[in-house]
Design a protein around this motif. Structure first.
Motif, PDB file in Angstrom:
ATOM      1  N   GLY A 122      82.539 -37.402  48.166  1.00 43.97           N
ATOM      2  CA  GLY A 122      83.386 -38.357  48.904  1.00 43.97           C
ATOM      3  C   GLY A 122      84.745 -38.559  48.284  1.00 43.97           C
ATOM      4  N   THR A 123      85.278 -37.543  47.670  1.00 42.70           N
ATOM      5  CA  THR A 123      86.581 -37.536  46.940  1.00 42.70           C
ATOM      6  C   THR A 123      86.553 -38.405  45.677  1.00 42.70           C
ATOM      7  OG1 THR A 123      87.776 -39.345  48.053  1.00 42.70           O
ATOM      8  CG2 THR A 123      87.845 -37.171  49.129  1.00 42.70           C
ATOM      9  N   SER A 124      85.365 -38.856  45.266  1.00 36.91           N
ATOM     10  CA  SER A 124      85.304 -39.681  44.048  1.00 36.91           C
ATOM     11  C   SER A 124      85.570 -38.820  42.807  1.00 36.91           C
ATOM     12  CB  SER A 124      83.935 -40.341  43.925  1.00 36.91           C
ATOM     13  OG  SER A 124      82.936 -39.356  43.709  1.00 36.91           O
ATOM     14  N   THR A 134      95.108 -35.817  41.838  1.00 38.42           N
ATOM     15  CA  THR A 134      95.750 -36.522  42.951  1.00 38.42           C
ATOM     16  C   THR A 134      94.730 -37.461  43.601  1.00 38.42           C
ATOM     17  OG1 THR A 134      97.052 -34.524  43.251  1.00 38.42           O
ATOM     18  CG2 THR A 134      97.086 -36.109  45.072  1.00 38.42           C
ATOM     19  N   SER A 135      95.205 -38.605  44.051  1.00 37.64           N
ATOM     20  CA  SER A 135      94.301 -39.611  44.627  1.00 37.64           C
ATOM     21  C   SER A 135      93.799 -39.214  46.010  1.00 37.64           C
ATOM     22  CB  SER A 135      95.032 -40.949  44.749  1.00 37.64           C
ATOM     23  OG  SER A 135      94.146 -41.920  45.251  1.00 37.64           O
ATOM     24  N   GLY A 136      92.494 -39.391  46.184  1.00 37.35           N
ATOM     25  CA  GLY A 136      91.908 -39.332  47.527  1.00 37.35           C
ATOM     26  C   GLY A 136      91.810 -37.966  48.169  1.00 37.35           C
ATOM     27  N   HIS A 173      81.400 -39.930  39.317  1.00 42.47           N
ATOM     28  CA  HIS A 173      80.356 -40.758  39.912  1.00 42.47           C
ATOM     29  C   HIS A 173      79.124 -39.864  40.120  1.00 42.47           C
ATOM     30  CE1 HIS A 173      83.418 -43.471  42.320  1.00 42.47           C
ATOM     31  NE2 HIS A 173      84.000 -43.008  41.208  1.00 42.47           N
ATOM     32  N   HIS A 227      79.517 -47.641  39.596  1.00 43.19           N
ATOM     33  CA  HIS A 227      80.764 -46.928  39.891  1.00 43.19           C
ATOM     34  C   HIS A 227      80.705 -45.510  39.293  1.00 43.19           C
ATOM     35  CE1 HIS A 227      85.475 -47.007  39.740  1.00 43.19           C
ATOM     36  NE2 HIS A 227      84.991 -45.793  39.950  1.00 43.19           N
TER      37      HIS A 227
END
Ligand SMILES: CSCCC(=O)C(=O)COP(=O)(O)O
Ligand SMILES: [Zn+2]
Length: 204
Positions: free
Chosen positions: A24-26, A42-44, A93, A164
């Motif tokens: 999930g892009t974590s 990079t975020s997300g 995660h 988390h």
């Protein structure tokens, strides 16, 4: 050399991606350059693919030096690199690290002893004990960083964030990967041991 660091971080990312560890892009990664600047993921974005938008060059304070958006958790990597001699920082995660963090969260730590793999953390003696702290997971990442900081006392280490994920850091990418793998082995071991002991108890 910044191209060496980027190459090393790419190898780490691809090894983790090959094992499906960015659900999930974590997850996010950071590496420190000789000049103190960092590369972070990079975020997300989909972290199973690698391209010229996979990593962001940021200042030592975590400010982006390009138009890309750095990880939302960049501040955790920044604090790790500011307070230790670590060069690589991994945040992942997994179901196991989340379940362990919830089961042992009220104790604020999980402790391992008499387990061969604590040697990965440099604990070679029979009486040695590995303690992995568990911190809360406030939604404000600056607050999360404040909770992490007291545990940044060595150049390699691991901290669980409740429900988390895990943060591990090491002086090299190899060391950080070793700690990540060892920690996850220990979490899986503990969960299977707990289940087996529960089952055996029920049989009596
Ligand atoms: C969809 S996971 C929620 C954010 C997170 O915990 C994480 O590890 C990934 O955030 P990033 O900004 O680094 O993609
Ligand atoms: Zn995360």
């Amino acid at each position: 050399m910044t191209c060496d660091t980027l190459h090393n971080l790419t190898i780490v990312k691809e090894r983790l991606a090959a094992r499906g560890l960015f659900p999930g892009t974590s997850g996010n990664l950071g590496i420190r350059n000789d000049d103190g600047t960092l590369y972070v993921t990079t975020s997300g974005v989909d972290k199973y693919i690698t391209n010229d938008r996979s990593f962001v060059h940021v200042s030592k304070e975590g400010k982006p030096l390009t138009e890309l958006k750095p990880s939302l958790e960049t501040v955790l990597h920044v604090e790790i690199f500011k307070r230790t001699k670590a060069r690589t920082s991994i945040h992942i995660h997994t179901v196991s690290n989340n379940v362990i963090s919830e089961i042992y969260g009220n104790q604020g730590k999980i402790v391992f002893r008499n387990q061969e793999l604590i040697k990965a953390f440099g604990l070679w003696h029979e009486e040695d004990v590995l303690t992995i702290p568990i911190i809360d997971n406030p939604s404000d990442v600056s607050h999360l960083a404040e909770l992490l900081v007291p545990h940044l006392t060595a150049d390699h280490g691991a901290v669980l964030i409740r429900n988390h994920g895990i943060n591990v850091w090491g002086r090299t990418s190899t060391e950080a990967m070793k700690l990540f793998e060892a920690a996850e082995f220990l979490f899986d071991y503990q969960l299977q041991l707990n289940a087996a002991q529960y089952y055996i108890k029920g049989e009596k």
